[in-house]
Write a protein that holds these residues in place. Structure first.
Motif, PDB file in Angstrom:
ATOM      1  N   ASP A  73      -0.617  -5.728  -6.425  1.00 53.71           N
ATOM      2  CA  ASP A  73       0.082  -5.810  -5.152  1.00 53.71           C
ATOM      3  C   ASP A  73       1.453  -5.162  -5.275  1.00 53.71           C
ATOM      4  O   ASP A  73       2.067  -5.186  -6.343  1.00 53.71           O
ATOM      5  N   ALA A  74       1.970  -4.608  -4.192  1.00 51.45           N
ATOM      6  CA  ALA A  74       3.298  -3.972  -4.198  1.00 51.45           C
ATOM      7  C   ALA A  74       4.396  -4.952  -4.592  1.00 51.45           C
ATOM      8  O   ALA A  74       5.440  -4.550  -5.097  1.00 51.45           O
ATOM      9  N   LYS A  75       4.158  -6.242  -4.424  1.00 46.06           N
ATOM     10  CA  LYS A  75       5.147  -7.249  -4.813  1.00 46.06           C
ATOM     11  C   LYS A  75       5.347  -7.271  -6.330  1.00 46.06           C
ATOM     12  O   LYS A  75       6.338  -7.796  -6.822  1.00 46.06           O
ATOM     13  N   SER A  76       4.434  -6.695  -7.087  1.00 44.51           N
ATOM     14  CA  SER A  76       4.506  -6.682  -8.549  1.00 44.51           C
ATOM     15  C   SER A  76       5.327  -5.519  -9.096  1.00 44.51           C
ATOM     16  O   SER A  76       5.582  -5.460 -10.297  1.00 44.51           O
ATOM     17  N   VAL A  77       5.747  -4.591  -8.241  1.00 45.74           N
ATOM     18  CA  VAL A  77       6.437  -3.388  -8.707  1.00 45.74           C
ATOM     19  C   VAL A  77       7.689  -3.722  -9.515  1.00 45.74           C
ATOM     20  O   VAL A  77       7.900  -3.185 -10.594  1.00 45.74           O
TER      21      VAL A  77
END
Length: 87
Positions: A73-77
């Motif tokens: 997920d983009a939240k993990s970037v």
């Protein structure tokens, strides 16, 4: 050539001032219309924007079993890049 781009699970942070558009099409008139941009699960901060085009011509990657990977997920970037630095 009809280029296409599929962005998936990326984090885009716009600068405080200036252009906040993530995509840029090089070409005017008919050449500019040939570009296709698609965003899947991306995150946008500080007014960043991504102009998605209509059409759906962007092909899915043809990965072999050895090349396949799960996209986070983009939240993990931020977690994934916390120790990265300038190239």
């Amino acid at each position: 050539m009809g280029p296409s781009l599929k962005s998936q699970s990326n984090l885009f942070i716009a600068p405080q001032s200036g252009n906040k558009e993530v995509t840029w099409r090089n070409g005017k008139g008919e050449n500019g219309k040939m570009w296709e941009f698609h965003s899947v699960g991306d995150a946008f901060e500080n007014g960043a924007s991504f102009t998605v085009t209509k059409g759906g011509r962007v092909p899915k990657p043809n990965y072999s079993k050895q090349q396949y990977f799960k996209v986070l997920d983009a939240k993990s970037v931020r977690f994934l890049t916390r120790s990265s630095g300038v190239l």
